[in-house]
Write an enzyme that holds these catalytic residues in place. Structure first.
Site, PDB file in Angstrom:
ATOM      1  N   ARG A 188      -7.439  -4.724  -4.741  1.00  0.00           N
ATOM      2  CA  ARG A 188      -7.239  -4.795  -3.282  1.00  0.00           C
ATOM      3  C   ARG A 188      -8.185  -3.860  -2.524  1.00  0.00           C
ATOM      4  O   ARG A 188      -7.831  -3.300  -1.494  1.00  0.00           O
ATOM      5  CB  ARG A 188      -5.778  -4.500  -2.909  1.00  0.00           C
ATOM      6  CG  ARG A 188      -4.778  -5.444  -3.562  1.00  0.00           C
ATOM      7  CD  ARG A 188      -5.004  -6.888  -3.164  1.00  0.00           C
ATOM      8  NE  ARG A 188      -4.078  -7.786  -3.830  1.00  0.00           N
ATOM      9  CZ  ARG A 188      -4.361  -8.486  -4.945  1.00  0.00           C
ATOM     10  NH1 ARG A 188      -5.574  -8.386  -5.486  1.00  0.00           N
ATOM     11  NH2 ARG A 188      -3.471  -9.271  -5.497  1.00  0.00           N
ATOM     12  N   SER A 217       2.655 -10.163   0.535  1.00  0.00           N
ATOM     13  CA  SER A 217       3.094  -9.107  -0.367  1.00  0.00           C
ATOM     14  C   SER A 217       2.870  -7.745   0.286  1.00  0.00           C
ATOM     15  O   SER A 217       1.755  -7.411   0.661  1.00  0.00           O
ATOM     16  CB  SER A 217       2.317  -9.201  -1.687  1.00  0.00           C
ATOM     17  OG  SER A 217       2.748  -8.227  -2.595  1.00  0.00           O
ATOM     18  N   GLU A 239       0.111  -2.689   0.170  1.00  0.00           N
ATOM     19  CA  GLU A 239      -1.007  -3.623   0.073  1.00  0.00           C
ATOM     20  C   GLU A 239      -1.360  -4.132   1.464  1.00  0.00           C
ATOM     21  O   GLU A 239      -2.532  -4.327   1.786  1.00  0.00           O
ATOM     22  CB  GLU A 239      -0.637  -4.801  -0.824  1.00  0.00           C
ATOM     23  CG  GLU A 239      -1.690  -5.893  -0.899  1.00  0.00           C
ATOM     24  CD  GLU A 239      -1.334  -6.972  -1.902  1.00  0.00           C
ATOM     25  OE1 GLU A 239      -1.527  -8.159  -1.560  1.00  0.00           O
ATOM     26  OE2 GLU A 239      -0.862  -6.653  -2.994  1.00  0.00           O
TER      27      GLU A 239
END
Length: 307
Positions: free
Chosen positions: A170, A220, A290
């Site tokens: 990420r 998410s 995230e």
């Protein structure tokens, strides 16, 4: 300092624009100025004008994995829905930053190209996906990425190779250098169109069965901690279904927070902090977000480009 929109009369701007109209969570305060450039030239003009006038720039992409705080964003916010061209050249697919990853995977399938099926259901833009090395079902952007055109803060456009992007979980170098992704090129392989479509259909069915797509959400919320899965940790902590304001830990997938009743960004933030605090207390695990969180808690004063 406010962005001088009068200096760029041919570009579309909206002042004091509610960003909740653009985020997938349907939350967030107002942008001082929201810009909708149609060409690279217009984008460069906005960046140069902001720099010359010491105005902060924020790019929000498709706003799918994003929380904008209730105080909104000072300076000029750039959104790129007009940058949506997708081209196939041999085994390569080049998509502008505002094109969706979903449309990019569809273009690849129609051309009989395999390697990006994992992203068939990711709701973000190409720019956002490259920015955060988006991933799903065992695949990440880094696996298919060849290069990206990036507008740097000095107003120059530069091509970044895979190696220069410094991809990790990420993460990409764009998160550090303040650049704006203009386009991304993906190196794929020839494949069978029906098999590619079958895999995309399988992953999308899996997504529909497991994720709360019926509610607004930011996707998410947390990064996966080493050796664990976030959803089961949240369930073990007794927080699945927990509600703060209009935001709820999803009953379908505990790794998601959904907007069930006119939630605010503050509701989201309070719930995120509660989850982090509880998981730390119960399991001694630090959950990292995230989702990208930007903006001001309250609208106070101006923020300079150097702050």
């Amino acid at each position: 300092m406010n962005f001088p929109t009068d200096k760029l009369p041919n570009i579309e701007f909206k002042n004091d624009e509610p960003l909740s109209k653009y985020t997938f969570t349907k939350t967030g305060g107002n942008a001082d100025t929201l810009a909708f450039p149609k060409t690279r030239e217009e984008l460069v003009q906005i960046v140069n004008t902001a720099r010359e006038n010491n105005v902060k720039i924020t790019i929000i992409g498709n706003a799918s994995n994003l929380i904008i705080k209730d105080g909104g964003i000072r300076g000029v916010v750039i959104i790129l829905p007009n940058f949506n061209k997708i081209e196939v050249n041999g085994n390569q697919v080049t998509a502008e930053a505002g094109a969706t990853i979903i449309d990019t995977t569809i273009a690849a399938q129609k051309a009989g190209l395999t390697g990006i099926e994992f992203a068939a259901g990711i709701p973000g833009s190409v720019g956002g996906a490259v920015f955060m090395n988006a991933g799903a079902y065992g695949g990440e952007i880094t696996n298919a990425f060849l290069s990206a055109e990036v507008l740097l803060p000095d107003g120059k456009i530069r091509t970044f190779t895979h190696e220069q992007m410094d991809f990790s979980y990420r993460h990409s170098v764009i998160q550090e250098n303040g650049g704006i992704v203009i386009s991304g090129t993906f190196q794929l392989k020839p494949g069978d169109k029906e098999q590619i479509q079958d895999e995309m259909d399988r992953l999308n069915a899996l997504r529909r069965s497991k994720q709360p797509l019926e509610y607004p959400s930011c996707g998410s919320v947390f990064k996966r901690p080493t050796g664990h899965f976030t959803g089961p940790l949240i369930i073990k902590a007794g927080l699945q279904g927990h509600i703060i304001g209009g935001a709820q830990v999803s009953m379908k997938h505990a790794g998601f927070i959904v907007n069930i009743n006119h939630a605010t960004a503050t509701d989201y933030m309070d719930l995120i902090h509660l989850i982090q605090k509880t998981i730390k207390k119960d399991f001694d695990i630090d959950l990292q977000t995230e989702v990208r969180i930007i903006g001001d808690d309250t609208k106070v004063g101006e923020v300079s480009a150097n702050s």
